[in-house]
Design a protein around this motif. Structure first.
Motif, PDB file in Angstrom:
ATOM      1  N   PRO A  73       0.823  -1.214   0.000  1.00 20.88           N
ATOM      2  CA  PRO A  73       0.000   0.000   0.000  1.00 20.88           C
ATOM      3  C   PRO A  73       0.859   1.268   0.000  1.00 20.88           C
ATOM      4  O   PRO A  73       1.970   1.292   0.526  1.00 20.88           O
ATOM      5  CB  PRO A  73      -0.791  -0.120   1.302  1.00 20.88           C
ATOM      6  CG  PRO A  73       0.103  -0.921   2.202  1.00 20.88           C
ATOM      7  CD  PRO A  73       0.820  -1.891   1.306  1.00 20.88           C
ATOM      8  N   SER A  74       0.310   2.312  -0.588  1.00 25.15           N
ATOM      9  CA  SER A  74       0.892   3.651  -0.556  1.00 25.15           C
ATOM     10  C   SER A  74      -0.215   4.609  -0.942  1.00 25.15           C
ATOM     11  O   SER A  74      -1.254   4.192  -1.482  1.00 25.15           O
ATOM     12  CB  SER A  74       2.061   3.786  -1.537  1.00 25.15           C
ATOM     13  OG  SER A  74       1.606   3.723  -2.879  1.00 25.15           O
ATOM     14  N   GLN A  75      -0.035   5.898  -0.684  1.00 21.95           N
ATOM     15  CA  GLN A  75      -1.051   6.847  -1.112  1.00 21.95           C
ATOM     16  C   GLN A  75      -1.249   6.775  -2.619  1.00 21.95           C
ATOM     17  O   GLN A  75      -2.383   6.716  -3.112  1.00 21.95           O
ATOM     18  CB  GLN A  75      -0.653   8.272  -0.716  1.00 21.95           C
ATOM     19  CG  GLN A  75      -1.638   9.321  -1.259  1.00 21.95           C
ATOM     20  CD  GLN A  75      -1.182  10.740  -1.029  1.00 21.95           C
ATOM     21  OE1 GLN A  75      -1.387  11.277   0.048  1.00 21.95           O
ATOM     22  NE2 GLN A  75      -0.563  11.349  -2.027  1.00 21.95           N
ATOM     23  N   GLU A  76      -0.163   6.771  -3.356  1.00 25.10           N
ATOM     24  CA  GLU A  76      -0.255   6.740  -4.818  1.00 25.10           C
ATOM     25  C   GLU A  76      -1.011   5.510  -5.296  1.00 25.10           C
ATOM     26  O   GLU A  76      -1.879   5.595  -6.179  1.00 25.10           O
ATOM     27  CB  GLU A  76       1.150   6.761  -5.419  1.00 25.10           C
ATOM     28  CG  GLU A  76       1.170   6.744  -6.937  1.00 25.10           C
ATOM     29  CD  GLU A  76       2.580   6.728  -7.509  1.00 25.10           C
ATOM     30  OE1 GLU A  76       2.718   6.796  -8.751  1.00 25.10           O
ATOM     31  OE2 GLU A  76       3.543   6.631  -6.717  1.00 25.10           O
ATOM     32  N   ALA A  77      -0.707   4.344  -4.709  1.00 25.32           N
ATOM     33  CA  ALA A  77      -1.356   3.107  -5.119  1.00 25.32           C
ATOM     34  C   ALA A  77      -2.836   3.115  -4.777  1.00 25.32           C
ATOM     35  O   ALA A  77      -3.680   2.737  -5.598  1.00 25.32           O
ATOM     36  CB  ALA A  77      -0.665   1.915  -4.456  1.00 25.32           C
ATOM     37  N   LEU A  78      -3.192   3.545  -3.552  1.00 28.12           N
ATOM     38  CA  LEU A  78      -4.596   3.553  -3.148  1.00 28.12           C
ATOM     39  C   LEU A  78      -5.416   4.508  -4.009  1.00 28.12           C
ATOM     40  O   LEU A  78      -6.555   4.195  -4.380  1.00 28.12           O
ATOM     41  CB  LEU A  78      -4.724   3.935  -1.665  1.00 28.12           C
ATOM     42  CG  LEU A  78      -4.726   2.765  -0.668  1.00 28.12           C
ATOM     43  CD1 LEU A  78      -3.471   1.903  -0.802  1.00 28.12           C
ATOM     44  CD2 LEU A  78      -4.887   3.267   0.749  1.00 28.12           C
ATOM     45  N   PHE A  79      -4.856   5.658  -4.338  1.00 30.81           N
ATOM     46  CA  PHE A  79      -5.566   6.611  -5.189  1.00 30.81           C
ATOM     47  C   PHE A  79      -5.780   6.032  -6.590  1.00 30.81           C
ATOM     48  O   PHE A  79      -6.886   6.095  -7.143  1.00 30.81           O
ATOM     49  CB  PHE A  79      -4.789   7.918  -5.282  1.00 30.81           C
ATOM     50  CG  PHE A  79      -4.912   8.806  -4.067  1.00 30.81           C
ATOM     51  CD1 PHE A  79      -5.712   8.464  -2.996  1.00 30.81           C
ATOM     52  CD2 PHE A  79      -4.210  10.006  -3.998  1.00 30.81           C
ATOM     53  CE1 PHE A  79      -5.830   9.284  -1.877  1.00 30.81           C
ATOM     54  CE2 PHE A  79      -4.326  10.838  -2.890  1.00 30.81           C
ATOM     55  CZ  PHE A  79      -5.123  10.476  -1.830  1.00 30.81           C
ATOM     56  N   ALA A  80      -4.726   5.476  -7.168  1.00 27.83           N
ATOM     57  CA  ALA A  80      -4.838   4.908  -8.514  1.00 27.83           C
ATOM     58  C   ALA A  80      -5.811   3.736  -8.538  1.00 27.83           C
ATOM     59  O   ALA A  80      -6.613   3.598  -9.477  1.00 27.83           O
ATOM     60  CB  ALA A  80      -3.459   4.465  -9.003  1.00 27.83           C
ATOM     61  N   ASP A  81      -5.767   2.894  -7.509  1.00 29.39           N
ATOM     62  CA  ASP A  81      -6.655   1.735  -7.460  1.00 29.39           C
ATOM     63  C   ASP A  81      -8.115   2.167  -7.315  1.00 29.39           C
ATOM     64  O   ASP A  81      -9.013   1.549  -7.893  1.00 29.39           O
ATOM     65  CB  ASP A  81      -6.273   0.818  -6.300  1.00 29.39           C
ATOM     66  CG  ASP A  81      -4.893   0.190  -6.487  1.00 29.39           C
ATOM     67  OD1 ASP A  81      -4.326   0.300  -7.593  1.00 29.39           O
ATOM     68  OD2 ASP A  81      -4.382  -0.394  -5.517  1.00 29.39           O
ATOM     69  N   ALA A  82      -8.362   3.225  -6.550  1.00 33.92           N
ATOM     70  CA  ALA A  82      -9.732   3.718  -6.380  1.00 33.92           C
ATOM     71  C   ALA A  82     -10.308   4.160  -7.722  1.00 33.92           C
ATOM     72  O   ALA A  82     -11.476   3.872  -8.028  1.00 33.92           O
ATOM     73  CB  ALA A  82      -9.757   4.873  -5.383  1.00 33.92           C
TER      74      ALA A  82
END
Length: 255
Positions: free
Chosen positions: A110-119
């Motif tokens: 997890p990371s902010q970048e990953a969570l945002f892109a996945d959303a």
């Protein structure tokens, strides 16, 4: 005297290094999920979504014909699919809930970048062109707010939200240069400025994780506050039980 100054500097630098190196473990606390991941859910189906090369998210889908679709994003120590335990099966809402990278059976880190892109990918895959309700709890309110700022949604539901992880970190470590240390700031106040959908805010009285002043700072950025509820006799960690008991989702659907 110089010896003590050097010792103090070493201790301070060591504390800085500790905060910097452990922030992922503090922000994305997947290791604290202790409840079993599998539970009865009918009618539900398992979902899999490839979000990057060799990274697959796993989640649950509860269908409901001709109903809005609810995208749910959990807290930092949540199995997100367990939101289905807190939603009345009779509620006319379709539910899509994925675990973050590194959570439950989802792969990756997890990371902010990953969570945002996945959303964004979850929305584009399961909700594009639909009547969409986005809901987040705690850490997930930052993800939900980002999504609502970047995609067309009809309603945004935030449970125990914060202004930013950066602001919470500054309050916890007032003598540390947090702006230099933080890698995952989750600046909800920034993204809220771009949200045009009605927003529903649920907080708990005397929240020790996201104190009221951090929720208030976010509320001040909301252009259309549809509902603001403060729940007593509950805690940050148990808020979903009170959310269910107070039938708040029914109020959201009938707004």
């Amino acid at each position: 005297m110089l010896k003590w100054l050097i010792l103090g500097l070493v201790v301070y630098l060591g504390a800085l290094a500790y905060v910097y190196l452990t922030q992922e473990r503090q922000i994305f606390n997947a290791s604290s999920i202790q409840t079993p991941l599998d539970f009865p859910c009918y009618p539900c189906e398992t979902l899999r979504l490839e979000v990057a090369s060799d990274v697959v998210l796993e989640g649950l889908h509860r269908p409901f014909k001709e109903a809005p679709v609810l995208l749910y994003f959990g807290g930092n120590a949540d199995d997100a699919t367990r939101i289905l335990l807190h939603l009345n099966p009779a509620l006319a809402v379709e539910v899509v809930a994925f675990n973050y990278r590194g959570y439950g059976k989802s792969g990756g880190q997890p990371s902010q970048e990953a969570l945002f892109a996945d959303a964004l990918k979850i929305y584009d895959t399961f909700a594009k062109g639909r009547n969409v309700i986005v809901m987040g709890r705690s850490l997930g309110t930052g993800v939900a707010t980002y999504l609502a700022a970047n995609r067309a949604v009809q309603k945004l539901v935030l449970i125990t939200p914060y202004d930013s992880i950066r602001a919470l970190a500054k309050a916890s470590y007032p003598y540390f240069p947090i702006d230099w240390l933080i890698k995952h700031p989750f600046e909800s106040t920034h993204y809220m400025s771009y949200v045009t959908a009605p927003v529903f805010v649920v907080e708990v009285e005397k929240d020790t994780v996201t104190p009221h002043k951090h929720t208030l700072a976010l509320i001040e950025k909301i252009s259309h506050l549809a509902l603001h509820v403060t729940l007593d006799q509950t805690t940050h960690g148990e808020v979903l039980h009170a959310f269910e008991k107070e039938s708040i989702m029914k109020k959201v659907l009938t707004f």
